[in-house]
Design an enzyme around this catalytic site. Structure first.
Site, PDB file in Angstrom:
ATOM      1  N   GLY A  35     -24.329  -4.788  28.454  1.00  0.00           N
ATOM      2  CA  GLY A  35     -24.659  -3.819  28.892  1.00  0.00           C
ATOM      3  C   GLY A  35     -23.445  -2.613  29.171  1.00  0.00           C
ATOM      4  O   GLY A  35     -22.690  -2.618  28.377  1.00  0.00           O
TER       5      GLY A  35
ATOM      6  N   GLY B  60      -4.280   2.001  -2.713  1.00  0.00           N
ATOM      7  CA  GLY B  60      -5.016   1.447  -1.702  1.00  0.00           C
ATOM      8  C   GLY B  60      -5.698   0.191  -2.146  1.00  0.00           C
ATOM      9  O   GLY B  60      -5.133  -0.760  -2.520  1.00  0.00           O
ATOM     10  N   SER B  61      -7.087   0.380  -2.418  1.00  0.00           N
ATOM     11  CA  SER B  61      -7.981  -0.675  -3.085  1.00  0.00           C
ATOM     12  C   SER B  61      -7.313  -0.984  -4.608  1.00  0.00           C
ATOM     13  O   SER B  61      -7.304  -2.088  -4.884  1.00  0.00           O
ATOM     14  CB  SER B  61      -9.398  -0.092  -3.305  1.00  0.00           C
ATOM     15  OG  SER B  61      -9.761   0.040  -2.052  1.00  0.00           O
TER      16      SER B  61
ATOM     17  N   SER C 286     -14.600  -4.653   1.810  1.00  0.00           N
ATOM     18  CA  SER C 286     -15.479  -5.422   1.375  1.00  0.00           C
ATOM     19  C   SER C 286     -16.065  -5.105   0.096  1.00  0.00           C
ATOM     20  O   SER C 286     -16.309  -5.944  -0.698  1.00  0.00           O
ATOM     21  CB  SER C 286     -16.397  -5.132   2.523  1.00  0.00           C
ATOM     22  OG  SER C 286     -16.009  -5.859   3.741  1.00  0.00           O
TER      23      SER C 286
ATOM     24  N   GLN D  24     -35.977 -14.315  26.489  1.00  0.00           N
ATOM     25  CA  GLN D  24     -35.818 -14.457  24.945  1.00  0.00           C
ATOM     26  C   GLN D  24     -35.124 -13.483  24.286  1.00  0.00           C
ATOM     27  O   GLN D  24     -34.185 -13.613  23.288  1.00  0.00           O
ATOM     28  CB  GLN D  24     -37.084 -14.762  24.510  1.00  0.00           C
ATOM     29  CG  GLN D  24     -37.352 -15.665  23.400  1.00  0.00           C
ATOM     30  CD  GLN D  24     -38.579 -16.029  22.964  1.00  0.00           C
ATOM     31  OE1 GLN D  24     -39.554 -14.962  22.652  1.00  0.00           O
ATOM     32  NE2 GLN D  24     -38.958 -17.286  22.835  1.00  0.00           N
TER      33      GLN D  24
ATOM     34  N   TRP E 267       0.894   1.995   5.801  1.00  0.00           N
ATOM     35  CA  TRP E 267       0.019   1.070   6.756  1.00  0.00           C
ATOM     36  C   TRP E 267       0.690  -0.278   6.807  1.00  0.00           C
ATOM     37  O   TRP E 267       0.084  -1.047   6.627  1.00  0.00           O
ATOM     38  CB  TRP E 267      -1.530   0.991   5.858  1.00  0.00           C
ATOM     39  CG  TRP E 267      -2.174   2.127   5.546  1.00  0.00           C
ATOM     40  CD1 TRP E 267      -2.469   2.574   4.204  1.00  0.00           C
ATOM     41  CD2 TRP E 267      -2.777   3.155   6.356  1.00  0.00           C
ATOM     42  NE1 TRP E 267      -3.465   3.541   4.295  1.00  0.00           N
ATOM     43  CE2 TRP E 267      -3.497   4.092   5.637  1.00  0.00           C
ATOM     44  CE3 TRP E 267      -2.856   3.305   7.896  1.00  0.00           C
ATOM     45  CZ2 TRP E 267      -4.101   5.136   6.227  1.00  0.00           C
ATOM     46  CZ3 TRP E 267      -3.392   4.302   8.321  1.00  0.00           C
ATOM     47  CH2 TRP E 267      -4.198   5.154   7.594  1.00  0.00           C
ATOM     48  N   ILE E 268       1.756  -0.196   6.918  1.00  0.00           N
ATOM     49  CA  ILE E 268       2.619  -1.529   7.129  1.00  0.00           C
ATOM     50  C   ILE E 268       2.567  -1.984   8.088  1.00  0.00           C
ATOM     51  O   ILE E 268       3.123  -1.763   9.168  1.00  0.00           O
ATOM     52  CB  ILE E 268       3.883  -1.523   6.582  1.00  0.00           C
ATOM     53  CG1 ILE E 268       3.791  -0.589   4.984  1.00  0.00           C
ATOM     54  CG2 ILE E 268       4.669  -2.652   6.184  1.00  0.00           C
ATOM     55  CD1 ILE E 268       2.929  -1.359   3.874  1.00  0.00           C
TER      56      ILE E 268
ATOM     57  N   SER F  27       0.810  -1.317  -0.160  1.00  0.00           N
ATOM     58  CA  SER F  27      -0.043  -0.009   0.032  1.00  0.00           C
ATOM     59  C   SER F  27       0.830   1.079  -0.063  1.00  0.00           C
ATOM     60  O   SER F  27       1.760   1.407   0.494  1.00  0.00           O
ATOM     61  CB  SER F  27      -1.252  -0.085   1.358  1.00  0.00           C
ATOM     62  OG  SER F  27      -1.688  -1.106   1.233  1.00  0.00           O
TER      63      SER F  27
ATOM     64  N   GLU G  78      -6.522  -5.806   3.585  1.00  0.00           N
ATOM     65  CA  GLU G  78      -6.315  -6.952   2.813  1.00  0.00           C
ATOM     66  C   GLU G  78      -7.630  -6.996   1.652  1.00  0.00           C
ATOM     67  O   GLU G  78      -8.070  -7.709   1.367  1.00  0.00           O
ATOM     68  CB  GLU G  78      -6.142  -8.053   3.285  1.00  0.00           C
ATOM     69  CG  GLU G  78      -4.876  -8.241   4.063  1.00  0.00           C
ATOM     70  CD  GLU G  78      -4.119  -9.452   3.985  1.00  0.00           C
ATOM     71  OE1 GLU G  78      -4.392 -10.517   3.237  1.00  0.00           O
ATOM     72  OE2 GLU G  78      -3.079  -9.594   5.017  1.00  0.00           O
TER      73      GLU G  78
HETATM   74  C1  LIG Z   1      -4.424  -1.238  10.259  1.00  0.00           C
HETATM   75  C2  LIG Z   1      -3.992  -1.571   8.900  1.00  0.00           C
HETATM   76  C3  LIG Z   1      -3.097  -2.348   8.607  1.00  0.00           C
HETATM   77  C4  LIG Z   1      -2.598  -2.654   7.286  1.00  0.00           C
HETATM   78  N1  LIG Z   1      -1.598  -3.251   6.771  1.00  0.00           N
HETATM   79  C5  LIG Z   1      -1.030  -3.379   5.450  1.00  0.00           C
HETATM   80  C6  LIG Z   1       0.182  -4.104   5.325  1.00  0.00           C
HETATM   81  O1  LIG Z   1       0.667  -4.719   6.146  1.00  0.00           O
HETATM   82  N2  LIG Z   1       0.421  -4.210   4.113  1.00  0.00           N
HETATM   83  C7  LIG Z   1      -0.026  -3.364   2.830  1.00  0.00           C
HETATM   84  O2  LIG Z   1       0.531  -3.113   2.043  1.00  0.00           O
HETATM   85  N3  LIG Z   1      -1.269  -2.514   3.356  1.00  0.00           N
HETATM   86  C8  LIG Z   1      -1.673  -2.671   4.728  1.00  0.00           C
HETATM   87  N4  LIG Z   1      -2.695  -1.907   4.711  1.00  0.00           N
HETATM   88  C9  LIG Z   1      -3.551  -0.888   3.832  1.00  0.00           C
HETATM   89  C10 LIG Z   1      -4.989  -1.618   3.602  1.00  0.00           C
HETATM   90  O3  LIG Z   1      -4.946  -2.699   2.558  1.00  0.00           O
HETATM   91  C11 LIG Z   1      -5.705  -0.480   2.790  1.00  0.00           C
HETATM   92  O4  LIG Z   1      -6.102   0.341   3.701  1.00  0.00           O
HETATM   93  C12 LIG Z   1      -6.968  -0.951   2.058  1.00  0.00           C
HETATM   94  O5  LIG Z   1      -6.516  -1.941   0.948  1.00  0.00           O
HETATM   95  C13 LIG Z   1      -7.755   0.004   1.532  1.00  0.00           C
HETATM   96  O6  LIG Z   1      -6.928   1.163   0.928  1.00  0.00           O
HETATM   97  P1  LIG Z   1      -7.206   2.598   1.319  1.00  0.00           P
HETATM   98  O7  LIG Z   1      -7.327   2.641   3.012  1.00  0.00           O
HETATM   99  O8  LIG Z   1      -6.345   3.444   0.442  1.00  0.00           O
HETATM  100  O9  LIG Z   1      -9.024   3.023   0.961  1.00  0.00           O
HETATM  101  P2  LIG Z   1      -9.333   3.401  -0.339  1.00  0.00           P
HETATM  102  O10 LIG Z   1      -8.896   2.546  -1.568  1.00  0.00           O
HETATM  103  O11 LIG Z   1      -9.196   4.846  -0.611  1.00  0.00           O
HETATM  104  O12 LIG Z   1     -10.889   3.058  -0.242  1.00  0.00           O
HETATM  105  C14 LIG Z   1     -11.834   3.845   0.545  1.00  0.00           C
HETATM  106  C15 LIG Z   1     -13.462   3.321   0.011  1.00  0.00           C
HETATM  107  O13 LIG Z   1     -13.619   3.415  -1.296  1.00  0.00           O
HETATM  108  C16 LIG Z   1     -14.079   2.217  -1.776  1.00  0.00           C
HETATM  109  N5  LIG Z   1     -13.631   1.849  -2.902  1.00  0.00           N
HETATM  110  C17 LIG Z   1     -12.631   2.052  -3.563  1.00  0.00           C
HETATM  111  N6  LIG Z   1     -12.276   1.495  -4.625  1.00  0.00           N
HETATM  112  C18 LIG Z   1     -13.658   1.017  -4.932  1.00  0.00           C
HETATM  113  C19 LIG Z   1     -14.358   0.450  -6.250  1.00  0.00           C
HETATM  114  N7  LIG Z   1     -13.757   0.228  -7.107  1.00  0.00           N
HETATM  115  N8  LIG Z   1     -15.652   0.123  -6.090  1.00  0.00           N
HETATM  116  C20 LIG Z   1     -16.211   0.256  -4.811  1.00  0.00           C
HETATM  117  N9  LIG Z   1     -15.827   0.886  -3.797  1.00  0.00           N
HETATM  118  C21 LIG Z   1     -14.387   1.328  -3.657  1.00  0.00           C
HETATM  119  C22 LIG Z   1     -13.517   1.151  -0.411  1.00  0.00           C
HETATM  120  O14 LIG Z   1     -14.391   0.026  -0.544  1.00  0.00           O
HETATM  121  C23 LIG Z   1     -13.458   2.070   0.579  1.00  0.00           C
HETATM  122  O15 LIG Z   1     -14.893   1.981   1.343  1.00  0.00           O
HETATM  123  C24 LIG Z   1      -3.077  -1.914   6.141  1.00  0.00           C
HETATM  124  C25 LIG Z   1      -4.277  -0.872   6.577  1.00  0.00           C
HETATM  125  C26 LIG Z   1      -4.651  -0.632   7.899  1.00  0.00           C
HETATM  126  C27 LIG Z   1      -5.530   0.339   8.199  1.00  0.00           C
END
Ligand SMILES: Cc1cc2nc3c(=O)[nH]c(=O)nc-3n(C[C@H](O)[C@H](O)[C@H](O)COP(=O)(O)OP(=O)(O)OC[C@H]3O[C@@H](n4cnc5c(N)ncnc54)[C@H](O)[C@@H]3O)c2cc1C
Length: 417
Positions: free
Chosen positions: A354, A141-142, A381, A291, A166-167, A136, A378
């Site tokens: 609670g 990110g995504s 959703s 219940q 975010w590593i 990342s 990773e």
């Molecule tokens: C505590 C923590 C530990 C982590 N550890 C690691 C690690 O060890 N190594 C590493 O490489 N990374 C790591 N990460 C990074 C993590 O994998 C990313 O934060 C994650 O993939 C999301 O990327 P982003 O934060 O840039 O969010 P963004 O990609 O900016 O996403 C923001 C929002 O937009 C939505 N979105 C983005 N694109 C689309 C799409 N095409 N369609 C629909 N919705 C979309 C997403 O679902 C999300 O709701 C870590 C993150 C955290 C918070």
């Protein structure tokens, strides 16, 4: 699957064979002794206890799949899943520490590393060295394949420049598995990535302070900067350009590990909720007798069972070498379901307790905060939905394309899971 004999009960997927059961018991015992008593203090301190880190290595939990000849436990992927699940019942932060080591770094080396790389790194990873996995970046990110860190080829190796964010485990790590662009071209093009093994003490590599977080606070999350970092050719796993495939394949096992973490978290939350509901009395009776208290816990139990069956089924698919598209779909489904179940289970546990659940002293308060990361790292959703949907539509689009016969190398739909 063999047909059971008349009168013979077919085994459930969650009925473990004896060696796996013995392994789970061993890890469960360890967690009761060493993880549970430290979880709250580590969360408050925002770091892992050094004593626990040492014990995780001593117990063989940081090199589960590493062959014994390299000093590891000689176990299998299912044991990795069981260990992460057990640890997460008490502390999801310690669980992700074990997850990144086993499911990402060790797993990548075992499945894709050369003989030299295995001989060099596996004994260290089994014996005390922590691994981190770095994809990342600020603009990746995504869309992980948009990463901009570059590895320029020189006669004697590569020079890496870029900044990762975010590593996980970066504060403790001695070895980084780093993804960088090895070919020139526009960011976003899938080919041209390399995966490099970089030692922490390599000149030009610097690690930022751990960022404060809502949950899994004891797990360190840092920026890692590469400023003219020189590595030799032996640091590259495979060839320049193989990194994209390696990323997709290792993240599959990574997603499985996170699903295990979240199933464990949900189990821990349900256990706490049930215990409290059986002890707490109101209106002259135990609250479990109402219940209104029973039904949400019954729902949690049903959802947890479904998530665990999906997890174990996915682990078997991966362990038995199922076709790639099947693996990718299964791990995306398992991670998505487990993250949703964990969030609901932790929330329900807080409500069942609670005020005691809302206050900072009880483990469910921490599990509630810890659960949120499950739908983010990773692959969020939405990214899991995108992956699953792409496989569904490719089956139905009339092109005759069979996902299991195709390679995702150039397919943006297979981006970071
Ligand atoms: C505590 C923590 C530990 C982590 N550890 C690691 C690690 O060890 N190594 C590493 O490489 N990374 C790591 N990460 C990074 C993590 O994998 C990313 O934060 C994650 O993939 C999301 O990327 P982003 O934060 O840039 O969010 P963004 O990609 O900016 O996403 C923001 C929002 O937009 C939505 N979105 C983005 N694109 C689309 C799409 N095409 N369609 C629909 N919705 C979309 C997403 O679902 C999300 O709701 C870590 C993150 C955290 C918070």
């Amino acid at each position: 699957m063999p047909t059971p004999e008349p009168g013979e009960c077919p085994q459930a997927l969650t009925t473990l064979p004896e060696p796996a059961r013995a392994w789970r018991e061993k890890v469960r015992d360890f967690c009761r002794r060493s993880v549970a008593p430290r979880a709250r203090a580590m969360d408050v301190a925002g770091r892992l206890d050094e004593g626990l880190v040492k014990e995780l290595f001593d117990e063989g939990l940081m090199g589960i799949e590493i062959p014994e000849v390299y000093g590891g436990s000689g176990g299998d992927l299912f044991q990795v899943v069981l260990a992460i699940e057990e640890i997460a019942r008490h502390d999801p932060a310690a669980a992700v520490f074990v997850d990144v080591q086993n499911a990402l770094v060790v797993s990548a080396l075992l499945r894709h590393g050369s003989g030299d790389q295995k001989r060099r790194h596996l004994p260290r990873l089994a014996g005390g060295q922590v691994g981190a996995y770095a994809i990342s970046e600020e603009h990746a990110g995504s869309d992980a394949f948009a990463l901009e860190t570059r590895a320029e080829q020189r006669d004697d190796g590569f020079v890496i420049n870029g900044r990762k964010r975010w590593i996980t485990s970066a504060a403790e790590a001695g070895l980084f598995l780093v993804f960088a662009r090895t070919e020139t071209g526009p960011p976003g093009a899938a080919p041209g990535l390399g995966a490099f093994l970089v030692d922490r003490d390599t000149s030009g590599l610097s690690i930022g302070e751990p960022v404060p977080k809502m949950g899994i606070r004891a797990s360190s999350t840092c920026e890692v900067t590469f400023d003219g970092v020189r590595v030799d050719r032996g640091s590259l796993i495979g060839r320049p350009g193989d990194g994209g495939v390696l990323m997709v394949e290792t993240l599959d096992i990574g997603k499985l590990g996170i699903a295990a973490q979240l199933v464990g978290l949900a189990d821990g939350a349900l256990t706490h909720a049930l215990r409290h509901a059986e002890e707490r009395e109101q209106f002259g009776t135990r609250i479990i007798d109402f219940q209104g208290v029973q039904f949400p816990l019954a729902r949690t139990a049903a959802e947890l069972e479904a998530a665990r069956v999906l997890l174990y089924n996915t682990a078997r698919l991966l362990q038995n070498g199922a076709p790639q598209a099947e693996r990718i779909k299964a791990t995306s489904m398992a991670k998505y379901i487990a993250s949703a179940v964990a969030e609901r289970a932790a929330s329900q546990a807080v409500e069942t307790l609670g005020g005691a659940g809302f206050a900072g002293e009880h483990p469910v308060e921490k599990l509630y905060r810890d659960a949120k990361i499950g739908s983010i790292y990773e692959g969020t959703s939405n990214v899991q939905f995108k992956t699953i949907a792409s496989l569904l539509t490719r089956r139905r689009d009339g092109t005759g394309a069979r996902p299991d016969r195709e390679h995702p190398r150039n397919d943006s739909e297979f981006r970071k899971g």
